[in-house]
Design a protein around this motif. Structure first.
Motif, PDB file in Angstrom:
ATOM      1  N   LEU A 142      21.114  47.535  49.954  1.00  0.00           N
ATOM      2  CA  LEU A 142      20.636  46.783  48.797  1.00  0.00           C
ATOM      3  C   LEU A 142      21.784  46.262  47.940  1.00  0.00           C
ATOM      4  O   LEU A 142      21.543  45.665  46.897  1.00  0.00           O
ATOM      5  N   SER A 143      23.019  46.498  48.369  1.00  0.00           N
ATOM      6  CA  SER A 143      24.167  46.090  47.564  1.00  0.00           C
ATOM      7  C   SER A 143      24.212  44.574  47.433  1.00  0.00           C
ATOM      8  O   SER A 143      24.067  43.847  48.405  1.00  0.00           O
ATOM      9  N   ALA A 144      24.416  44.125  46.221  1.00  0.00           N
ATOM     10  CA  ALA A 144      24.496  42.691  45.937  1.00  0.00           C
ATOM     11  C   ALA A 144      25.538  42.494  44.837  1.00  0.00           C
ATOM     12  O   ALA A 144      25.835  43.412  44.065  1.00  0.00           O
ATOM     13  N   PRO A 145      26.139  41.308  44.768  1.00  0.00           N
ATOM     14  CA  PRO A 145      27.120  41.067  43.696  1.00  0.00           C
ATOM     15  C   PRO A 145      26.507  41.275  42.318  1.00  0.00           C
ATOM     16  O   PRO A 145      25.355  40.938  42.081  1.00  0.00           O
ATOM     17  N   LYS A 146      27.312  41.845  41.428  1.00  0.00           N
ATOM     18  CA  LYS A 146      26.878  42.080  40.058  1.00  0.00           C
ATOM     19  C   LYS A 146      27.805  41.313  39.114  1.00  0.00           C
ATOM     20  O   LYS A 146      28.957  41.053  39.441  1.00  0.00           O
ATOM     21  N   SER A 147      27.301  40.981  37.944  1.00  0.00           N
ATOM     22  CA  SER A 147      28.132  40.309  36.947  1.00  0.00           C
ATOM     23  C   SER A 147      28.313  41.212  35.732  1.00  0.00           C
ATOM     24  O   SER A 147      27.409  41.973  35.380  1.00  0.00           O
ATOM     25  N   GLU A 148      29.493  41.132  35.135  1.00  0.00           N
ATOM     26  CA  GLU A 148      29.797  41.904  33.929  1.00  0.00           C
ATOM     27  C   GLU A 148      30.497  41.000  32.922  1.00  0.00           C
ATOM     28  O   GLU A 148      31.296  40.138  33.294  1.00  0.00           O
ATOM     29  N   GLN A 149      30.166  41.214  31.657  1.00  0.00           N
ATOM     30  CA  GLN A 149      30.796  40.458  30.574  1.00  0.00           C
ATOM     31  C   GLN A 149      31.896  41.311  29.944  1.00  0.00           C
ATOM     32  O   GLN A 149      31.658  42.455  29.560  1.00  0.00           O
ATOM     33  N   LEU A 150      33.116  40.767  29.873  1.00  0.00           N
ATOM     34  CA  LEU A 150      34.262  41.492  29.335  1.00  0.00           C
ATOM     35  C   LEU A 150      34.831  40.758  28.128  1.00  0.00           C
ATOM     36  O   LEU A 150      34.881  39.523  28.109  1.00  0.00           O
ATOM     37  N   ILE A 151      35.253  41.531  27.140  1.00  0.00           N
ATOM     38  CA  ILE A 151      35.976  40.998  25.980  1.00  0.00           C
ATOM     39  C   ILE A 151      37.346  41.652  25.967  1.00  0.00           C
ATOM     40  O   ILE A 151      37.467  42.875  25.858  1.00  0.00           O
ATOM     41  N   LEU A 152      38.418  40.838  26.095  1.00  0.00           N
ATOM     42  CA  LEU A 152      39.781  41.352  26.162  1.00  0.00           C
ATOM     43  C   LEU A 152      40.585  40.866  24.966  1.00  0.00           C
ATOM     44  O   LEU A 152      40.396  39.736  24.497  1.00  0.00           O
ATOM     45  N   ARG A 153      41.464  41.724  24.495  1.00  0.00           N
ATOM     46  CA  ARG A 153      42.480  41.315  23.515  1.00  0.00           C
ATOM     47  C   ARG A 153      43.825  41.419  24.213  1.00  0.00           C
ATOM     48  O   ARG A 153      44.255  42.509  24.572  1.00  0.00           O
ATOM     49  N   ILE A 154      44.466  40.256  24.418  1.00  0.00           N
ATOM     50  CA  ILE A 154      45.679  40.217  25.233  1.00  0.00           C
ATOM     51  C   ILE A 154      46.816  39.558  24.470  1.00  0.00           C
ATOM     52  O   ILE A 154      46.597  38.873  23.461  1.00  0.00           O
ATOM     53  N   GLU A 155      48.043  39.784  24.956  1.00  0.00           N
ATOM     54  CA  GLU A 155      49.211  39.138  24.367  1.00  0.00           C
ATOM     55  C   GLU A 155      49.201  37.649  24.683  1.00  0.00           C
ATOM     56  O   GLU A 155      48.763  37.220  25.753  1.00  0.00           O
ATOM     57  N   ILE A 211      41.435  46.757  34.445  1.00  0.00           N
ATOM     58  CA  ILE A 211      41.906  45.801  33.435  1.00  0.00           C
ATOM     59  C   ILE A 211      42.958  46.434  32.531  1.00  0.00           C
ATOM     60  O   ILE A 211      43.960  45.811  32.162  1.00  0.00           O
ATOM     61  N   GLN A 212      42.742  47.696  32.161  1.00  0.00           N
ATOM     62  CA  GLN A 212      43.667  48.365  31.247  1.00  0.00           C
ATOM     63  C   GLN A 212      45.047  48.556  31.849  1.00  0.00           C
ATOM     64  O   GLN A 212      46.029  48.712  31.122  1.00  0.00           O
ATOM     65  N   GLU A 213      45.146  48.568  33.176  1.00  0.00           N
ATOM     66  CA  GLU A 213      46.445  48.745  33.831  1.00  0.00           C
ATOM     67  C   GLU A 213      47.302  47.480  33.797  1.00  0.00           C
ATOM     68  O   GLU A 213      48.492  47.529  34.093  1.00  0.00           O
ATOM     69  N   ILE A 214      46.723  46.334  33.424  1.00  0.00           N
ATOM     70  CA  ILE A 214      47.469  45.080  33.399  1.00  0.00           C
ATOM     71  C   ILE A 214      48.393  45.051  32.183  1.00  0.00           C
ATOM     72  O   ILE A 214      47.958  45.315  31.057  1.00  0.00           O
ATOM     73  N   GLN A 215      49.647  44.759  32.413  1.00  0.00           N
ATOM     74  CA  GLN A 215      50.617  44.703  31.329  1.00  0.00           C
ATOM     75  C   GLN A 215      50.257  43.568  30.366  1.00  0.00           C
ATOM     76  O   GLN A 215      50.048  42.427  30.777  1.00  0.00           O
ATOM     77  N   GLY A 216      50.159  43.892  29.092  1.00  0.00           N
ATOM     78  CA  GLY A 216      49.857  42.881  28.085  1.00  0.00           C
ATOM     79  C   GLY A 216      48.424  42.919  27.580  1.00  0.00           C
ATOM     80  O   GLY A 216      48.092  42.220  26.625  1.00  0.00           O
ATOM     81  N   VAL A 217      47.586  43.720  28.204  1.00  0.00           N
ATOM     82  CA  VAL A 217      46.192  43.874  27.744  1.00  0.00           C
ATOM     83  C   VAL A 217      46.173  44.947  26.665  1.00  0.00           C
ATOM     84  O   VAL A 217      46.511  46.107  26.901  1.00  0.00           O
TER      85      VAL A 217
END
Length: 223
Positions: A142-155, A211-217
């Motif tokens: 039953l696996s199907a693509p899912k969507s998620e809304q993200l709010i990021l504060r980045i450099e 996402i948190q592992e990305i430098q600058g986030v």
């Protein structure tokens, strides 16, 4: 008098079925919970009883013709408006559809029990509960693509967006759309709103860590 006690029993059973469905929704922190489903089920059952039996005293009189399904039909339309109020759009993501459908189905269960169809009413209640439990589990078929809304504060750096995109693509996560704007007080930072599509097998909980592992986030929030 005994007949009215039977009608009351129908309302009580409808209320129990509504509570069961409402508890399942409340346990998942959804918009409509126990009280809403309880009231909808009891109210729909009451309207069905009135629709079928509330006019017995005037039936058979000259010039009187009644359609016992009219009140029940209006319940279906009225609950549809109630369900529509539970559906809302949050940052391009529609929420509340399952809850609205659940309230509408709960009204149907109330109508069934109000008309004396105990087996159907209770059976559909169990079917809804089992279906909700089963479909919330992770099944590969039953696996199907899912969507998620993200709010990021980045450099506010030239290659920040590229770094985010490369990190997501490495996990087969694609960006459906995004919107970026500078922070009012600090132009060295940008608020980035993104709608991303996850593969069916990718846990949404791991997305925040990725996402948190990305430098600058600086900060990330999932809506």
């Amino acid at each position: 008098m005994m007949l009215q006690f039977e009608f009351l029993l129908r309302l009580i059973i409808a209320g129990i079925c509504g509570v069961l469905i409402g508890y399942e929704r409340k346990s998942r922190m959804k918009e409509a919970g126990v009280r809403t489903h309880f009231v909808v089920a009891v109210g729909a059952s009451l309207m069905m009883v009135v629709s079928k039996y509330g006019f017995d005293d005037i039936l058979g009189k000259d010039g009187v013709g009644l359609d016992p399904s009219r009140i029940a039909a209006q319940v279906v339309s009225g609950v549809s408006f109630l369900g529509a109020g539970m559906i809302f759009l949050q940052r391009q993501t529609v929420k509340g559809l399952t809850t609205a459908a659940g309230v509408w189905t709960t009204a149907g269960i109330g109508l069934a029990l109000g008309s004396g169809l105990y087996t159907i009413g209770v059976g559909v209640t169990l079917l809804i509960l089992v279906g909700q439990k089963m479909l919330h589990r992770q099944f590969r078929w039953l696996s199907a693509p899912k969507s998620e809304q993200l709010i990021l504060r980045i450099e506010n750096e030239p290659d920040m967006m590229g770094a985010i995109q490369r990190t997501l693509l490495s996990r087969n996560i694609s960006i459906l759309n995004f919107h970026a704007e500078k922070m009012d007080k600090d132009e060295s930072e940008i608020e980035l709103s993104m709608l991303v599509k996850l593969p069916g097998s990718y846990p949404a909980a791991e997305l925040l860590s990725l996402i948190q592992e990305i430098q600058g986030v600086k900060a990330v929030e999932m809506q």
